[in-house]
Design a protein around this motif. Structure first.
Motif, short mmCIF file in Angstrom:
data_model
loop_
_atom_site.label_atom_id
_atom_site.label_comp_id
_atom_site.label_asym_id
_atom_site.label_seq_id
_atom_site.Cartn_x
_atom_site.Cartn_y
_atom_site.Cartn_z
N ASP A 117 -23.09 10.64 18.06
CA ASP A 117 -22.99 10.09 16.71
C ASP A 117 -23.94 8.92 16.52
O ASP A 117 -24.37 8.63 15.39
CB ASP A 117 -21.56 9.62 16.44
CG ASP A 117 -20.58 10.78 16.33
OD1 ASP A 117 -21.03 11.89 15.98
OD2 ASP A 117 -19.39 10.59 16.60
N GLU A 118 -24.28 8.25 17.62
CA GLU A 118 -25.12 7.05 17.55
C GLU A 118 -26.53 7.33 17.02
O GLU A 118 -27.25 6.39 16.67
CB GLU A 118 -25.19 6.39 18.92
CG GLU A 118 -23.94 5.63 19.33
CD GLU A 118 -22.77 6.53 19.71
OE1 GLU A 118 -21.65 6.03 19.89
OE2 GLU A 118 -22.99 7.76 19.85
N LEU A 119 -26.93 8.60 16.95
CA LEU A 119 -28.24 8.92 16.37
C LEU A 119 -28.31 8.42 14.92
O LEU A 119 -29.38 8.10 14.42
CB LEU A 119 -28.50 10.42 16.41
CG LEU A 119 -29.09 11.01 17.69
CD1 LEU A 119 -29.36 12.50 17.49
CD2 LEU A 119 -30.37 10.30 18.10
N GLY A 120 -27.17 8.36 14.28
CA GLY A 120 -27.12 7.92 12.90
C GLY A 120 -27.43 6.45 12.71
O GLY A 120 -27.54 5.97 11.57
N LEU A 121 -27.57 5.71 13.82
CA LEU A 121 -27.87 4.28 13.75
C LEU A 121 -29.37 4.00 13.71
O LEU A 121 -29.79 2.86 13.54
CB LEU A 121 -27.26 3.56 14.97
CG LEU A 121 -25.74 3.65 15.10
CD1 LEU A 121 -25.30 2.99 16.40
CD2 LEU A 121 -25.05 2.99 13.91
N LEU A 122 -30.17 5.05 13.88
CA LEU A 122 -31.63 4.88 13.92
C LEU A 122 -32.17 4.79 12.49
O LEU A 122 -32.74 5.73 11.95
CB LEU A 122 -32.27 6.05 14.68
CG LEU A 122 -31.75 6.25 16.11
CD1 LEU A 122 -32.37 7.50 16.74
CD2 LEU A 122 -32.06 5.02 16.96
N SER A 123 -32.01 3.63 11.91
CA SER A 123 -32.26 3.44 10.48
C SER A 123 -33.71 3.64 10.05
O SER A 123 -33.98 3.89 8.88
CB SER A 123 -31.80 2.04 10.06
OG SER A 123 -32.49 1.04 10.81
N LYS A 124 -34.68 3.54 10.98
CA LYS A 124 -36.09 3.69 10.62
C LYS A 124 -36.65 5.08 10.94
O LYS A 124 -37.81 5.36 10.68
CB LYS A 124 -36.93 2.62 11.33
CG LYS A 124 -36.62 1.20 10.91
CD LYS A 124 -37.53 0.20 11.61
CE LYS A 124 -37.22 -1.22 11.18
NZ LYS A 124 -38.11 -2.21 11.86
N LEU A 125 -35.82 5.94 11.49
CA LEU A 125 -36.28 7.26 11.92
C LEU A 125 -36.74 8.10 10.73
O LEU A 125 -36.01 8.28 9.76
CB LEU A 125 -35.16 7.99 12.66
CG LEU A 125 -35.56 9.19 13.50
CD1 LEU A 125 -36.37 8.74 14.72
CD2 LEU A 125 -34.33 9.97 13.95
N HIS A 126 -37.98 8.63 10.79
CA HIS A 126 -38.45 9.49 9.71
C HIS A 126 -38.79 10.90 10.19
O HIS A 126 -38.94 11.81 9.39
CB HIS A 126 -39.66 8.88 9.00
CG HIS A 126 -40.88 8.67 9.84
ND1 HIS A 126 -41.64 9.69 10.35
CD2 HIS A 126 -41.47 7.52 10.27
CE1 HIS A 126 -42.66 9.20 11.04
NE2 HIS A 126 -42.57 7.88 11.02
N THR A 127 -38.90 11.11 11.53
CA THR A 127 -39.18 12.45 12.06
C THR A 127 -38.28 12.73 13.25
O THR A 127 -38.27 11.96 14.21
CB THR A 127 -40.65 12.58 12.48
OG1 THR A 127 -41.49 12.32 11.35
CG2 THR A 127 -40.94 13.98 13.01
N LEU A 128 -37.55 13.83 13.18
CA LEU A 128 -36.63 14.21 14.26
C LEU A 128 -36.83 15.69 14.57
O LEU A 128 -36.61 16.55 13.73
CB LEU A 128 -35.18 13.96 13.83
CG LEU A 128 -34.07 14.38 14.80
CD1 LEU A 128 -34.21 13.66 16.14
CD2 LEU A 128 -32.70 14.11 14.19
#
Length: 231
Positions: A117-128
């Motif tokens: 669930d912690e992936l949702g904390l990556l507030s600057k992520l634009h490409t996954l």
């Protein structure tokens, strides 16, 4: 001789990276960012020594034999690009959520069946990129990635488009190639494997002709659904 070859092969699969070797793998990119490139090193574990190089902006551990990402990954607080593709990862540590500067995360071609669930904390992520794994669902927290623009989900086990994606206002492209997406309209009620291309894009990114075609096709589907509804 045979025994010696086996020993040699075993050693080649458990290569050790020293701090000096790691330092020699630091590259300076054209944009001024420093990248620790440990790709193609045949390593099965992430070297502990790289903790002393945690000020890197990019970390490339792709194309290795790595099965586990250590918790100390959160020491790389400046990293904006993390490339872990083509390894043997079965899970991602929750500490990855502390990489608050991460913009690009590549987890393609591993053995992931779930994500923290912690992936949702990556507030600057634009490409996954999550292609070529064994995922059946995404954590709802993905819907909190408000800067996400591109997400790759090809070659997984999704039977429907993840609902959390509808919460991503800036999302431009979703790749769902080769997933057993379930077709609600299929009379046989069997799953439909997408063998070519399935992309989700915003209407604003389509030209007028493409938009009109999509709207026409959608109306045809809605008409079929209306006819099939019980009266």
């Amino acid at each position: 001789m045979t025994k010696g070859k086996k020993t040699s092969q075993k050693q080649s699969k458990n290569k050790t990276i020293t701090l000096k070797m790691a330092q020699d793998c630091v590259e300076l990119k054209l944009d001024g960012k420093r990248c620790l490139d440990l790709s193609f090193k045949e390593i099965s574990t992430v070297p502990k020594c790289i903790q002393k190089l945690c000020d890197m902006e990019e970390l490339d551990l792709s194309r290795n034999l790595i099965k586990k990402i250590p918790d100390f990954i959160d020491h790389f607080i400046n990293v904006c690009v993390l490339d872990l593709h083509s390894n043997y990862l079965e899970q991602i540590p929750v500490t990855i959520g502390r990489l608050q500067n991460l913009q690009v995360l590549n987890l393609c071609n591993n053995r992931l069946t779930s994500l923290p669930d912690e992936l949702g904390l990556l507030s600057k992520l634009h490409t996954l990129n999550l292609g070529l794994n064994q995922l059946e669902a995404l954590p709802a927290s993905i819907g909190a990635l408000k800067e996400l623009r591109h997400i790759g989900l090809s070659d997984n086990q999704f039977t429907q488009v993840p609902r959390c994606l509808s919460k991503l206002d800036k999302l431009e492209k979703v790749n769902l190639d080769r997933n057993p997406i379930f077709s609600q309209q299929a009379q046989s009620q069997e799953s439909l494997m997408i063998s070519e291309r399935l992309y989700l894009v915003k209407e604003s990114f389509l030209c007028e002709d493409c938009l009109n075609k999509c709207q026409t096709d959608r109306k045809k589907i809605e008409d079929v659904e209306t006819k099939d509804e019980p009266k």
